[in-house]
Scaffold this motif. Structure first.
Motif, PDB file in Angstrom:
ATOM      1  N   LEU A 151      13.338   3.344   6.095  1.00 48.48           N
ATOM      2  CA  LEU A 151      14.512   3.454   5.229  1.00 48.48           C
ATOM      3  C   LEU A 151      14.675   2.217   4.341  1.00 48.48           C
ATOM      4  N   MET A 152      14.273   1.064   4.831  1.00 42.54           N
ATOM      5  CA  MET A 152      14.305  -0.142   4.000  1.00 42.54           C
ATOM      6  C   MET A 152      13.302  -0.028   2.847  1.00 42.54           C
ATOM      7  N   ALA A 153      12.126   0.500   3.122  1.00 39.98           N
ATOM      8  CA  ALA A 153      11.136   0.708   2.064  1.00 39.98           C
ATOM      9  C   ALA A 153      11.659   1.718   1.048  1.00 39.98           C
ATOM     10  N   PHE A 154      12.273   2.794   1.537  1.00 36.19           N
ATOM     11  CA  PHE A 154      12.877   3.791   0.659  1.00 36.19           C
ATOM     12  C   PHE A 154      13.899   3.140  -0.270  1.00 36.19           C
ATOM     13  N   THR A 155      14.776   2.330   0.297  1.00 32.62           N
ATOM     14  CA  THR A 155      15.817   1.661  -0.489  1.00 32.62           C
ATOM     15  C   THR A 155      15.204   0.739  -1.540  1.00 32.62           C
ATOM     16  N   TYR A 187       6.877  -0.227   6.948  1.00 32.18           N
ATOM     17  CA  TYR A 187       7.364  -0.526   5.601  1.00 32.18           C
ATOM     18  C   TYR A 187       6.224  -0.393   4.587  1.00 32.18           C
ATOM     19  N   LEU A 188       5.099  -1.012   4.903  1.00 34.07           N
ATOM     20  CA  LEU A 188       3.968  -1.004   3.977  1.00 34.07           C
ATOM     21  C   LEU A 188       3.371   0.382   3.793  1.00 34.07           C
ATOM     22  N   TYR A 189       3.434   1.216   4.802  1.00 31.12           N
ATOM     23  CA  TYR A 189       2.920   2.581   4.708  1.00 31.12           C
ATOM     24  C   TYR A 189       3.586   3.315   3.545  1.00 31.12           C
ATOM     25  N   ILE A 190       4.902   3.238   3.468  1.00 28.67           N
ATOM     26  CA  ILE A 190       5.644   3.906   2.404  1.00 28.67           C
ATOM     27  C   ILE A 190       5.321   3.269   1.056  1.00 28.67           C
ATOM     28  N   VAL A 191       5.328   1.945   1.005  1.00 30.71           N
ATOM     29  CA  VAL A 191       5.071   1.233  -0.249  1.00 30.71           C
ATOM     30  C   VAL A 191       3.674   1.550  -0.781  1.00 30.71           C
ATOM     31  N   ILE A 192       2.679   1.568   0.085  1.00 22.18           N
ATOM     32  CA  ILE A 192       1.302   1.844  -0.349  1.00 22.18           C
ATOM     33  C   ILE A 192       1.191   3.263  -0.911  1.00 22.18           C
ATOM     34  N   LEU A 193       1.743   4.245  -0.230  1.00 19.94           N
ATOM     35  CA  LEU A 193       1.632   5.623  -0.706  1.00 19.94           C
ATOM     36  C   LEU A 193       2.341   5.822  -2.044  1.00 19.94           C
ATOM     37  N   VAL A 194       3.551   5.323  -2.169  1.00 21.82           N
ATOM     38  CA  VAL A 194       4.298   5.500  -3.425  1.00 21.82           C
ATOM     39  C   VAL A 194       3.660   4.690  -4.545  1.00 21.82           C
ATOM     40  N   ILE A 205       9.064   9.538  -3.723  1.00 20.24           N
ATOM     41  CA  ILE A 205       9.652   8.566  -2.795  1.00 20.24           C
ATOM     42  C   ILE A 205      10.404   9.284  -1.675  1.00 20.24           C
ATOM     43  N   ILE A 206      11.195  10.273  -2.048  1.00 16.84           N
ATOM     44  CA  ILE A 206      11.970  11.024  -1.050  1.00 16.84           C
ATOM     45  C   ILE A 206      11.046  11.791  -0.114  1.00 16.84           C
ATOM     46  N   SER A 207      10.037  12.446  -0.660  1.00 15.79           N
ATOM     47  CA  SER A 207       9.126  13.255   0.160  1.00 15.79           C
ATOM     48  C   SER A 207       8.329  12.402   1.140  1.00 15.79           C
ATOM     49  N   ILE A 208       7.787  11.313   0.672  1.00 16.00           N
ATOM     50  CA  ILE A 208       6.995  10.446   1.545  1.00 16.00           C
ATOM     51  C   ILE A 208       7.881   9.839   2.632  1.00 16.00           C
ATOM     52  N   MET A 265       2.196  -4.223  -6.265  1.00 18.75           N
ATOM     53  CA  MET A 265       2.699  -3.875  -4.930  1.00 18.75           C
ATOM     54  C   MET A 265       1.638  -3.164  -4.111  1.00 18.75           C
ATOM     55  N   PHE A 266       0.905  -2.252  -4.731  1.00 16.50           N
ATOM     56  CA  PHE A 266      -0.146  -1.518  -4.026  1.00 16.50           C
ATOM     57  C   PHE A 266      -1.221  -2.475  -3.521  1.00 16.50           C
ATOM     58  N   THR A 267      -1.686  -3.355  -4.391  1.00 13.72           N
ATOM     59  CA  THR A 267      -2.748  -4.290  -4.018  1.00 13.72           C
ATOM     60  C   THR A 267      -2.304  -5.239  -2.914  1.00 13.72           C
ATOM     61  N   LEU A 268      -1.154  -5.862  -3.091  1.00 13.13           N
ATOM     62  CA  LEU A 268      -0.670  -6.817  -2.082  1.00 13.13           C
ATOM     63  C   LEU A 268      -0.362  -6.120  -0.752  1.00 13.13           C
ATOM     64  N   SER A 269       0.235  -4.934  -0.815  1.00  7.47           N
ATOM     65  CA  SER A 269       0.555  -4.209   0.416  1.00  7.47           C
ATOM     66  C   SER A 269      -0.705  -3.778   1.154  1.00  7.47           C
ATOM     67  N   ALA A 270      -1.713  -3.317   0.412  1.00  9.50           N
ATOM     68  CA  ALA A 270      -2.959  -2.904   1.049  1.00  9.50           C
ATOM     69  C   ALA A 270      -3.657  -4.089   1.710  1.00  9.50           C
TER      70      ALA A 270
END
Length: 130
Positions: free
Chosen positions: A102-106, A45-52, A71-74, A10-15
């Motif tokens: 919120l979709m990324a969080f979910t 969406y990708l911002y949250i996914v990349i950080l987590v 996840i909650i903090s980010i 997920m990190f690689t593809l999102s970046a």
């Protein structure tokens, strides 16, 4: 496949996707209103996914509790940043970015629920048995 492998992918593809969108976004703006909205939402969406995913991929040890807190903090930080933009004249508040966040969080919480990073007994990353 263990949770770290999922988050590494997920990190690689999102970046890669976020970099491609960032570099080529101006080419696609104005072609279609829906595409403009989608390109804006994908970045939030990708911002949250990349950080987590980066946290899970590169942290030395990750527990389920640490990951849930991450996840909650980010997500809270991203939502607060979006709200903060409403009070700065040079910035633009977009409620759709909040929805994308919120979709990324979910999605990340669902991944965490169905594929936890470790067992609660040891508090470390689970080692795949096979």
């Amino acid at each position: 496949m263990d949770n770290r492998a999922i988050h590494l992918i997920m990190f690689t593809l999102s970046a890669i996707l976020s970099l491609a969108i960032k570099l080529n976004r101006e080419v696609y703006i104005g072609i279609n209103g829906g595409l403009d909205v989608l390109l804006g939402l994908v970045m939030s969406y990708l911002y949250i996914v990349i950080l987590v995913s980066g946290y899970v991929t590169f942290a030395h040890s990750v527990t389920n509790r640490k990951l849930s807190n991450c996840i909650i903090s980010i997500t809270c930080g991203a939502l607060l940043w979006e709200i903060h933009q409403a009070f700065i004249p040079e910035m633009y508040f977009d409620w759709k970015d909040m929805v994308a966040t919120l979709m990324a969080f979910t999605a990340l919480m669902l991944i965490q629920h169905y594929k936890p990073v470790g067992n609660s007994e040891h508090g470390s990353v689970a080692i795949g048995k096979g």
